[in-house]
Motif scaffolding. Structure first.
Motif, PDB file in Angstrom:
ATOM      1  N   ILE A   1       5.463   5.020  -7.226  1.00 45.87           N
ATOM      2  CA  ILE A   1       5.823   6.208  -8.014  1.00 45.87           C
ATOM      3  C   ILE A   1       6.288   5.777  -9.404  1.00 45.87           C
ATOM      4  N   ARG A   2       7.113   4.741  -9.448  1.00 45.59           N
ATOM      5  CA  ARG A   2       7.598   4.274 -10.760  1.00 45.59           C
ATOM      6  C   ARG A   2       6.445   3.767 -11.619  1.00 45.59           C
ATOM      7  N   MET A   3       5.537   3.023 -10.976  1.00 49.80           N
ATOM      8  CA  MET A   3       4.391   2.493 -11.722  1.00 49.80           C
ATOM      9  C   MET A   3       3.547   3.641 -12.280  1.00 49.80           C
ATOM     10  N   HIS A   4       3.324   4.639 -11.435  1.00 52.11           N
ATOM     11  CA  HIS A   4       2.503   5.764 -11.867  1.00 52.11           C
ATOM     12  C   HIS A   4       3.209   6.591 -12.932  1.00 52.11           C
ATOM     13  N   GLU A   5       4.511   6.751 -12.798  1.00 51.66           N
ATOM     14  CA  GLU A   5       5.232   7.546 -13.807  1.00 51.66           C
ATOM     15  C   GLU A   5       5.185   6.865 -15.164  1.00 51.66           C
ATOM     16  N   MET A   6       5.189   5.544 -15.149  1.00 45.29           N
ATOM     17  CA  MET A   6       5.152   4.840 -16.432  1.00 45.29           C
ATOM     18  C   MET A   6       3.717   4.734 -16.969  1.00 45.29           C
ATOM     19  N   LEU A   7       2.757   4.519 -16.082  1.00 49.41           N
ATOM     20  CA  LEU A   7       1.370   4.302 -16.519  1.00 49.41           C
ATOM     21  C   LEU A   7       0.419   5.255 -15.782  1.00 49.41           C
ATOM     22  N   PRO A   8       0.513   6.550 -16.053  1.00 53.66           N
ATOM     23  CA  PRO A   8      -0.295   7.501 -15.272  1.00 53.66           C
ATOM     24  C   PRO A   8      -1.798   7.388 -15.507  1.00 53.66           C
ATOM     25  N   SER A   9      -2.216   6.919 -16.668  1.00 50.09           N
ATOM     26  CA  SER A   9      -3.662   6.864 -16.946  1.00 50.09           C
ATOM     27  C   SER A   9      -4.269   5.507 -16.618  1.00 50.09           C
ATOM     28  N   LEU A  10      -3.508   4.687 -15.961  1.00 50.86           N
ATOM     29  CA  LEU A  10      -3.965   3.331 -15.656  1.00 50.86           C
ATOM     30  C   LEU A  10      -5.235   3.350 -14.820  1.00 50.86           C
ATOM     31  N   LYS A  11      -6.093   2.351 -15.053  1.00 50.42           N
ATOM     32  CA  LYS A  11      -7.202   2.115 -14.134  1.00 50.42           C
ATOM     33  C   LYS A  11      -6.851   0.899 -13.288  1.00 50.42           C
ATOM     34  N   LEU A  12      -7.339   0.904 -12.056  1.00 53.99           N
ATOM     35  CA  LEU A  12      -6.994  -0.175 -11.132  1.00 53.99           C
ATOM     36  C   LEU A  12      -8.265  -0.832 -10.613  1.00 53.99           C
ATOM     37  N   VAL A  13      -8.196  -2.126 -10.411  1.00 52.44           N
ATOM     38  CA  VAL A  13      -9.309  -2.835  -9.780  1.00 52.44           C
ATOM     39  C   VAL A  13      -8.788  -3.438  -8.486  1.00 52.44           C
ATOM     40  N   ALA A  14      -9.443  -3.090  -7.371  1.00 45.48           N
ATOM     41  CA  ALA A  14      -9.051  -3.641  -6.069  1.00 45.48           C
ATOM     42  C   ALA A  14     -10.206  -4.460  -5.522  1.00 45.48           C
ATOM     43  N   LEU A  15      -9.960  -5.730  -5.275  1.00 46.49           N
ATOM     44  CA  LEU A  15     -10.975  -6.610  -4.686  1.00 46.49           C
ATOM     45  C   LEU A  15     -10.639  -6.758  -3.213  1.00 46.49           C
ATOM     46  N   LEU A  16     -11.595  -6.527  -2.362  1.00 45.00           N
ATOM     47  CA  LEU A  16     -11.354  -6.612  -0.923  1.00 45.00           C
ATOM     48  C   LEU A  16     -12.193  -7.745  -0.343  1.00 45.00           C
ATOM     49  N   ARG A  17     -11.525  -8.724   0.209  1.00 42.37           N
ATOM     50  CA  ARG A  17     -12.229  -9.841   0.840  1.00 42.37           C
ATOM     51  C   ARG A  17     -12.242  -9.591   2.348  1.00 42.37           C
TER      52      ARG A  17
END
Ligand SMILES: Nc1ncnc2c1ncn2[C@@H]1O[C@H](COP(=O)(O)OS(=O)(=O)O)[C@@H](OP(=O)(O)O)[C@H]1O
Length: 477
Positions: free
Chosen positions: A248-264
Motif C-alpha cells: 500500500i505504501r509503495m502504491h501510494e507513493m508510486l501509483p503509476s509505476l510499471k512492474l516487471v515480474a520474472l517467474l522461474r
C-alpha cells in the motif's frame, strides 16, 4: 535565487503507436494536487515568506514554463515561454480521465507516464514533494546542496522479482539502454538492490527516508539534462512478496509505476534459492557424535544469532558448538533434507510448505503474489515474463521489455555474446552464470518437487497461458 517551486510535468504522449499501452495515461492528477497546496511556504532567510508554488507543464519534446522562472534548470531545458499553464493543470484536476494535451502533439516514443520536476531547496522539499504527492518517474532538482544543481528521478518501473529468476541479469541488460538509468545507491548485498519499500515499515518512516535513502543516493542522474529523456528503475526481488501494508505504501507513493515480474520454474528457483543461502553460509550440519540429529542438515536462518536459536529450537541439549557449516556448493541431498524437515528437526516423508528458511518454497507461489500485486497495480502495468523464455531469447525479452515501457528501440543484438557455459550474456557485464555452478537435482526428487508446485503453477494459467507454461517449464498442466 529562485524560491518558486517549479513543477514540470510531461504528460503521456497523446498519439500512442502501441494500442496496448494507450489506456494507461494518468493525466497529471498528483501534480494538480500539489498546485492547491500553498500552505507550506518556505521562509526566506530574513523571515519573509516565499511566494506560493507555481506550476508549469512540459511534455517530452516541447518544454513549457512560466516565464517568471529564471533558474538554471529552466535554461538548461531550453524551455520556451508559455502562458496559462496553471489553467491547464486545473482542467486536469477537474477532469482526471480526460486526455490531457498541451500545445501541439509531440511525437511519442516513451510511454512511461507522468514526468514532473519538483524543486527542492536546501534539501527541504516543499509540500508538492511529499511522498504522497509524487509519482513514478517524477524528477526533483536541488540547487544549493551541491555546487551544481542535482537532478534525481523516482523510478518509472521496478523489477520486483522473483528472487533467483534472473533479475540481476535483466537489470544489467536494461541498464545499458540509453534511456534508462538504474538505481546506484549504497548496496549491502552487492546486488544493486534498493530494498526501500521492503525495509520501510511505516508511513512516518517512509516520509523520513524516501529522499535521503532512496531518491538522492539511488536515482541522481549523471547530469541534470539527462532528466529530459532518461527514466530510472530499480530491482528488488523482495517486492514480489511484500505484505499489504508495505505494498500500500509503495502504491501510494508510486501509483503509476510499471512492474516487471520474472517467474522461474518454482523447483529450479527453490533449489537456486537454497544454494544462494548455502553460499551465504547459513547451512549447518550437526556434528555431535551419537546424537540423534548427528549429520542432519539445517538452515540456521539469518546469522549470527540464528545458530543459538537453531540449537534452542531443536532442543535436546544442543549448543552452537555442535554445528559445523556446510561449504558451498551444497548437494541435492542437503536440499531434499531441508525441505522435508520440520522446524523441530523431525523428518517428514513429504515436502513441507513452510520448511525451507527464507521462503525458498513459498516464494514459488507466484499466482498468489501476482494476485496481491494486482490489488494495487493494474495488470496492464505488470509485465510477467518466464525466466526460461527470457534466457532462451534474451535479446527478444529485452526488446519486449522496451515495448512494454514504450521506450525507444535499442538493439541489444550487438551487445551480447554466448559465454563458456553456453549462456547469452551482455558484453562487459559480470554475469551470475560465471559463478561456480552446483550439482543438479536428481530426476526422482525433481519430479516430486514439480508435483508439489503443480497446483500453484496451474493457478498461473489465466495470467501466463497454459501453452507458455508447458513449453518453457516443461510441465504437464
Ligand atoms: N543469461 C543467463 N542465462 C541463464 N541463467 C542465468 C543468466 N543470467 C543469470 N542466470 C541465473 O539467474 C539466477 C540468479 O537470479 P537473480 O539475479 O534474480 O538472483 S538474485 O535474486 O538477485 O539473488 C542464477 O541461477 P542459479 O545459477 O541457478 O543460481 C543465475 O545463474
Amino acid at each position: 535565487m529562485a524560491f518558486l517551486a517549479l513543477v514540470l510535468s510531461a504528460h503521456r504522449a497523446s498519439q500512442d503507436p502501441n494500442p496496448n499501452l494507450s489506456n494507461s495515461a494518468t493525466p497529471l492528477r498528483r501534480v494538480a494536487l500539489g498546485l492547491d497546496d500553498t500552505g507550506d511556504l518556505l521562509p526566506e532567510a530574513g523571515g519573509a515568506v516565499a511566494p506560493p508554488p507555481r506550476v508549469a507543464f512540459v511534455d517530452k519534446q516541447h518544454h513549457y514554463h512560466d516565464p517568471a522562472l529564471d533558474g538554471p534548470w529552466a535554461a538548461r531545458l531550453d524551455i520556451r515561454p508559455e502562458t496559462s499553464l496553471c489553467a491547464v493543470s486545473a482542467a486536469a484536476m477537474t477532469e482526471p480521465q480526460a486526455p490531457h494535451r498541451v500545445g501541439r502533439a509531440p511525437t511519442p516514443t516513451i510511454h512511461l507516464r507522468t514526468r514532473s520536476v519538483f524543486e527542492v531547496l536546501d534539501g527541504r522539499a516543499n509540500t508538492c514533494a511529499s511522498p504522497w504527492r509524487v509519482d513514478a518517474g517524477i524528477c526533483f532538482v536541488r540547487y544549493r546542496a551541491t555546487p551544481n544543481e542535482q537532478v534525481a528521478c523516482l523510478p518509472s518501473f521496478i523489477i520486483v522479482g522473483a528472487m533467483k529468476a534472473g533479475t540481476a541479469e535483466a537489470q544489467g541488460w536494461l541498464g545499458i539502454h540509453p534511456n534508462l538509468y538504474r538505481w546506484k545507491g549504497l548496496v549491502d548485498s552487492g546486488a544493486g538492490e534498493a530494498k526501500f519499500f521492503s525495509t520501510t515499515h511505516s508511513k512516518a518512516q517512509l516520509e523520513t527516508r524516501w529522499q535521503s535513502d532512496y531518491l538522492w543516493p539511488g536515482f541522481s542522474l549523471p547530469q541534470p539534462s539527462a532528466a529530459r529523456d532518461m527514466y530510472t528503475f530499480e530491482k528488488t526481488p523482495r517486492y514480489m512478496v511484500l505484505d499489504d501494508p508495505h505494498l500500500i505504501r509503495m502504491h501510494e507513493m508510486l501509483p503509476s509505476l510499471k512492474l516487471v515480474a520474472l517467474l522461474r520454474h518454482p523447483s529450479a528457483r527453490a533449489y537456486s534459492h537454497f544454494q544462494h543461502r548455502c553460499r551465504r553460509g547459513t547451512v549447518f550440519r550437526c556434528q555431535r557424535p551419537g546424537h540423534p540429529l548427528h549429520n542432519h542438515v539445517f538452515d540456521a536462518g539469518d546469522l549470527p544469532q540464528s545458530l543459538a536459536a537453531l540449537a534452542r529450537r531443536l532442543g535436546q541439549s544442543l549448543s552452537p558448538r555442535d554445528f559445523v557449516r556446510v561449504p558451498h556448493p551444497c548437494t541435492p541431498a542437503h536440499f531434499e533434507e531441508i525441505v522435508t524437515t520440520f522446524p523441530n528437526g523431525t523428518r517428514s516423508n513429504r515436502i513441507l510448505y513452510q520448511a525451507a528458511e527464507g521462503g525458498a518454497l513459498r516464494r514459488g507461489h507466484y499466482a498468489m503474489q501476482l494476485r496481491r500485486l494486482y490489488q494495487y497495480y493494474r495488470s496492464e502495468d505488470v509485465l510477467v515474463l518466464l525466466t526460461e523464455e527470457m534466457f532462451q531469447d534474451f535479446v527478444g525479452a529485452a526488446h519486449e521489455m522496451q515495448r512494454f515501457m514504450g521506450l525507444p528501440f535499442f538493439n541489444y543484438t550487438h551487445h551480447t555474446h554466448v559465454n563458456e557455459r553456453g549462456f547469452t550474456v551482455l558484453n562487459d557485464l559480470a554475469s551470475k552464470t560465471d559463478k561456480a555452478g552446483y550439482e543438479p537435482l536428481g530426476d526422482a526428487f525433481r519430479a516430486r518437487l514439480d508435483n508439489f508446485f503443480l497446483p500453484w503453477s496451474r493457478q498461473l494459467i489465466p495470467i501466463v497461458g497454459q501453452a507458455r507454461l508447458e513449453r518453457y517449464w516443461k510441465i504437464q498442466l
